[in-house]
Design a protein around this motif. Sequence first.
Motif, PDB file in Angstrom:
ATOM      1  N   VAL A  54     -21.512  34.263-114.066  1.00  0.00           N
ATOM      2  CA  VAL A  54     -22.904  33.860-113.857  1.00  0.00           C
ATOM      3  C   VAL A  54     -22.960  32.531-113.094  1.00  0.00           C
ATOM      4  CG1 VAL A  54     -25.046  33.199-114.994  1.00  0.00           C
ATOM      5  CG2 VAL A  54     -23.699  35.110-115.887  1.00  0.00           C
ATOM      6  N   GLY A  55     -22.072  31.620-113.462  1.00  0.00           N
ATOM      7  CA  GLY A  55     -22.030  30.336-112.776  1.00  0.00           C
ATOM      8  C   GLY A  55     -21.672  30.470-111.314  1.00  0.00           C
ATOM      9  N   GLN A  56     -20.729  31.368-110.994  1.00  0.00           N
ATOM     10  CA  GLN A  56     -20.348  31.552-109.595  1.00  0.00           C
ATOM     11  C   GLN A  56     -21.506  32.110-108.778  1.00  0.00           C
ATOM     12  OE1 GLN A  56     -17.637  30.009-109.038  1.00  0.00           O
ATOM     13  NE2 GLN A  56     -17.286  29.939-111.250  1.00  0.00           N
ATOM     14  N   ILE A  57     -22.300  33.005-109.389  1.00  0.00           N
ATOM     15  CA  ILE A  57     -23.476  33.531-108.694  1.00  0.00           C
ATOM     16  C   ILE A  57     -24.481  32.409-108.416  1.00  0.00           C
ATOM     17  CG2 ILE A  57     -25.449  35.095-108.904  1.00  0.00           C
ATOM     18  CD1 ILE A  57     -23.665  36.945-110.559  1.00  0.00           C
ATOM     19  N   ALA A  58     -24.662  31.504-109.392  1.00  0.00           N
ATOM     20  CA  ALA A  58     -25.577  30.373-109.195  1.00  0.00           C
ATOM     21  C   ALA A  58     -25.092  29.480-108.067  1.00  0.00           C
ATOM     22  CB  ALA A  58     -25.700  29.576-110.493  1.00  0.00           C
ATOM     23  N   PHE A  59     -23.787  29.251-107.975  1.00  0.00           N
ATOM     24  CA  PHE A  59     -23.258  28.397-106.913  1.00  0.00           C
ATOM     25  C   PHE A  59     -23.340  29.076-105.562  1.00  0.00           C
ATOM     26  CE2 PHE A  59     -21.089  26.196-110.471  1.00  0.00           C
ATOM     27  CZ  PHE A  59     -21.514  24.912-110.182  1.00  0.00           C
ATOM     28  N   LEU A  60     -23.227  30.399-105.524  1.00  0.00           N
ATOM     29  CA  LEU A  60     -23.420  31.110-104.261  1.00  0.00           C
ATOM     30  C   LEU A  60     -24.856  30.947-103.765  1.00  0.00           C
ATOM     31  CD1 LEU A  60     -21.436  34.434-104.833  1.00  0.00           C
ATOM     32  CD2 LEU A  60     -20.958  32.695-103.107  1.00  0.00           C
ATOM     33  N   PHE A  61     -25.812  31.029-104.677  1.00  0.00           N
ATOM     34  CA  PHE A  61     -27.202  30.810-104.292  1.00  0.00           C
ATOM     35  C   PHE A  61     -27.418  29.376-103.825  1.00  0.00           C
ATOM     36  CE2 PHE A  61     -31.693  29.895-105.329  1.00  0.00           C
ATOM     37  CZ  PHE A  61     -32.285  30.853-104.518  1.00  0.00           C
ATOM     38  N   ASP A  62     -26.723  28.424-104.440  1.00  0.00           N
ATOM     39  CA  ASP A  62     -26.844  27.032-104.028  1.00  0.00           C
ATOM     40  C   ASP A  62     -26.301  26.832-102.620  1.00  0.00           C
ATOM     41  OD1 ASP A  62     -27.434  24.186-104.877  1.00  0.00           O
ATOM     42  OD2 ASP A  62     -25.321  23.987-104.349  1.00  0.00           O
ATOM     43  N   ILE A  63     -25.262  27.591-102.254  1.00  0.00           N
ATOM     44  CA  ILE A  63     -24.741  27.519-100.887  1.00  0.00           C
ATOM     45  C   ILE A  63     -25.818  27.943 -99.891  1.00  0.00           C
ATOM     46  CG2 ILE A  63     -23.106  28.584 -99.281  1.00  0.00           C
ATOM     47  CD1 ILE A  63     -21.067  28.642-101.513  1.00  0.00           C
ATOM     48  N   VAL A  64     -26.545  29.012-100.217  1.00  0.00           N
ATOM     49  CA  VAL A  64     -27.626  29.469 -99.337  1.00  0.00           C
ATOM     50  C   VAL A  64     -28.694  28.385 -99.201  1.00  0.00           C
ATOM     51  CG1 VAL A  64     -29.423  31.210 -99.021  1.00  0.00           C
ATOM     52  CG2 VAL A  64     -27.190  31.875 -99.930  1.00  0.00           C
ATOM     53  N   LEU A  65     -29.032  27.727-100.297  1.00  0.00           N
ATOM     54  CA  LEU A  65     -30.052  26.673-100.249  1.00  0.00           C
ATOM     55  C   LEU A  65     -29.603  25.496 -99.397  1.00  0.00           C
ATOM     56  CD1 LEU A  65     -31.454  26.479-103.896  1.00  0.00           C
ATOM     57  CD2 LEU A  65     -32.497  27.523-101.886  1.00  0.00           C
ATOM     58  N   GLN A  66     -28.311  25.195 -99.389  1.00  0.00           N
ATOM     59  CA  GLN A  66     -27.824  24.059 -98.611  1.00  0.00           C
ATOM     60  C   GLN A  66     -28.067  24.249 -97.121  1.00  0.00           C
ATOM     61  OE1 GLN A  66     -26.758  21.170 -99.937  1.00  0.00           O
ATOM     62  NE2 GLN A  66     -27.216  22.141-101.908  1.00  0.00           N
ATOM     63  N   PHE A  67     -28.113  25.505 -96.668  1.00  0.00           N
ATOM     64  CA  PHE A  67     -28.409  25.771 -95.258  1.00  0.00           C
ATOM     65  C   PHE A  67     -29.890  25.574 -94.939  1.00  0.00           C
ATOM     66  CE2 PHE A  67     -24.375  28.092 -95.453  1.00  0.00           C
ATOM     67  CZ  PHE A  67     -23.803  27.697 -94.250  1.00  0.00           C
ATOM     68  N   CYS A  68     -30.711  25.385 -95.952  1.00  0.00           N
ATOM     69  CA  CYS A  68     -32.156  25.232 -95.752  1.00  0.00           C
ATOM     70  C   CYS A  68     -32.660  23.897 -96.304  1.00  0.00           C
ATOM     71  CB  CYS A  68     -32.904  26.375 -96.445  1.00  0.00           C
ATOM     72  SG  CYS A  68     -32.349  28.024 -95.993  1.00  0.00           S
ATOM     73  N   LEU A  69     -31.765  22.972 -96.553  1.00  0.00           N
ATOM     74  CA  LEU A  69     -32.146  21.715 -97.194  1.00  0.00           C
ATOM     75  C   LEU A  69     -32.181  20.586 -96.173  1.00  0.00           C
ATOM     76  CD1 LEU A  69     -32.753  20.194 -99.850  1.00  0.00           C
ATOM     77  CD2 LEU A  69     -30.295  19.767-100.041  1.00  0.00           C
ATOM     78  N   ALA A  70     -33.349  19.980 -95.997  1.00  0.00           N
ATOM     79  CA  ALA A  70     -33.470  18.835 -95.095  1.00  0.00           C
ATOM     80  C   ALA A  70     -32.642  17.667 -95.626  1.00  0.00           C
ATOM     81  CB  ALA A  70     -34.936  18.430 -94.958  1.00  0.00           C
ATOM     82  N   TYR A  71     -32.203  16.809 -94.712  1.00  0.00           N
ATOM     83  CA  TYR A  71     -31.380  15.665 -95.111  1.00  0.00           C
ATOM     84  C   TYR A  71     -31.727  14.469 -94.236  1.00  0.00           C
ATOM     85  CZ  TYR A  71     -28.552  16.327 -90.884  1.00  0.00           C
ATOM     86  OH  TYR A  71     -28.144  16.434 -89.584  1.00  0.00           O
ATOM     87  N   ARG A  72     -31.284  13.311 -94.691  1.00  0.00           N
ATOM     88  CA  ARG A  72     -31.537  12.080 -93.938  1.00  0.00           C
ATOM     89  C   ARG A  72     -30.310  11.711 -93.121  1.00  0.00           C
ATOM     90  NH1 ARG A  72     -36.242   9.892 -94.698  1.00  0.00           N
ATOM     91  NH2 ARG A  72     -37.397  10.266 -96.636  1.00  0.00           N
ATOM     92  N   ASP A  73     -30.539  11.401 -91.854  1.00  0.00           N
ATOM     93  CA  ASP A  73     -29.445  10.987 -90.994  1.00  0.00           C
ATOM     94  C   ASP A  73     -28.874   9.670 -91.487  1.00  0.00           C
ATOM     95  OD1 ASP A  73     -28.637   9.319 -88.312  1.00  0.00           O
ATOM     96  OD2 ASP A  73     -28.170  11.457 -88.118  1.00  0.00           O
ATOM     97  N   SER A  74     -27.556   9.589 -91.553  1.00  0.00           N
ATOM     98  CA  SER A  74     -26.912   8.403 -92.110  1.00  0.00           C
ATOM     99  C   SER A  74     -27.095   7.170 -91.244  1.00  0.00           C
ATOM    100  CB  SER A  74     -25.404   8.665 -92.311  1.00  0.00           C
ATOM    101  OG  SER A  74     -24.783   9.013 -91.072  1.00  0.00           O
TER     102      SER A  74
END
Length: 608
Positions: A111-131
């Motif tokens: 179950v945890g691995q499935i949650a982390f796979l979904f988190d990977i998908v979210l990372q491709f759609c997550l805005a970030y601040r330029d360093s």
Amino acid sequence: MGDGSRRKEEDSDEGEYEMDDLNESLRESRESRFNLVANQVSLLRRNPNRQSVLSGFRHFSRNLVFHPDNRWYRAWTKFILIWAVYSSIFTPVEFGFFRGLSKNLYVLDIVGQIAFLFDIVLQFCLAYRDSQTYRLICKRTPIALRYLRSSFIIDLFSCMPWDLIYKASGRKEAVRYLLWIRLYRVRKVSQFFHKMEKDIRINYMFSRIVKLIAVELYCSHIAACIFYYLATTLPPEQEGYTWIGSLKMGDYSYADFREIGFWKSYITSMYASVVTMTTVGYGDVHAVNLREMVFIMIYVSFDMILGAYLIGNMTALIVKGSKTEKFRDKMTDLMKYINRNRLGRDIRDQIIGHLRLQYESSYTEASVLQDIPISIRAKISQTLYLPYIEKVPLFKGCSSEFINQIVIRLHEEFFLPGEVIMEKGNVVDQLYFVCLGKLEEVGIEENGTEDYVSYLHPNSSFGEVSILCNIPQPYTVQVCELCRLLRIDKQSFTNIIDIYFCDGRKVLTNLLQGKESDLRLKQLQSDITFHISKHEAELALKVNSAAYHGDLYQLEGLIRAGADPNRTDYDGRSPLHLAASRGYEEIMTFLIQKGVDINLKGNSIMQM
């Protein structure tokens, strides 16, 4: 407002990191733009349209880009943090105690691995601040490229079913070592502690002590699992020749340790790990075979570093002075001041946002240069700021010496979106140059409405009209996106202009030319023209004064700086007239060598 809206729509194509769909909807009104600002700096402000956070979520979702401070994503980070803690603890247990674990734990792991796979998908759609610029990047392509270059590969390998791969590979032990990739998820726990340390609602000493205890227990936990792994991976006939197989506690023998339950085996391994870490050395637990000796030598060496880290941090808590603690103390004092004086929500949000920027960005590191000699600091300033100042239209045609004097007196500042840097009608004592970001000039009408004037992009300047013409600031300047600005104070700037007269004249000329198409009020053009004439008259007066008093060195300096030796004063007298009336032959010779018109006639030649 209609004309201002059209200009903003034309200018929107120039933004490199703007969300097109979102900006089109937000540019319809001034209030909408400030709502975008509030979303970008992660400050929940009341906006005139009374839009909820859910509305902002829908805007981002429309482009499949999520704001990092969106309440739904914040809820997800808390959920994934729970699984990160579980995975960080379970991974070493799975590695060391894999033969005696319950099947229910493996179900939770899946179950945890499935949650982390979904988190990977979210990372491709997550805005970030330029360093570097601290801008909020909301384009899908740079977001994806950044994640692919950073932790995508490790995150993906962490979600692989290594237990199934281990069985499919014929139970090769080398495959099981790949489980340790999942420990990379500990960074999410570390980020949680980092945020907790900055939260002024939580006692700083408490948060630090909890973090240090967690670090110590987690290192002991990993070592305990490795201890047990070293014993269970030997052939059955050699298991008595291990630290646990040869262990006796009173009358109890661990010779058949495989038959012991999980919790008793784990606690025994944890005891061995803690005793070894603290180097108490009771003598009941010790290495027996060669690979246990090697591991304990490495483990004890690591414990020396870990012990120094723990002791150093505890000492820092007592002595105080860490960067985080200074940030918390400053934030606490400011919040007390804000609450005591009942300052508005907007002011409070700007203060919090600016302090957060000051803590998280690197521009505050410039303070370390204060101990460096001024000559070296001047070279650093020239390296960092000269490329920007050379492109400023205000200094077009100016000498390199003049520009260098400007550069070495500059100070760097950052401003968050929504901040007002200058207000219309105020007295200005700072001149600003834009390095990165975007600002806008707006006029405030008598009825209180805002009238758009222009945008300020990199290499632009503002405040120069008020400083050079000694008039109140004509427009309000406010930040549209995070800006990196360079500033010089009025006194330093005017002192430089007084020395470099020729360059000062060019600055005033450039100011008039640059504002002809931008200034709406003809009065400003008149003020600039008047100031140029006043500057020329003052310069001619200084030249005539030097010629009248026979000060050859000052006269040479003024003419070398660009003064016109043929210019006459209010009575039509040139420097040559005054030198001749005083009988200064040396001054007259020098002026004639400089090409002064000897046929120039004055209205009168009298003693001053």
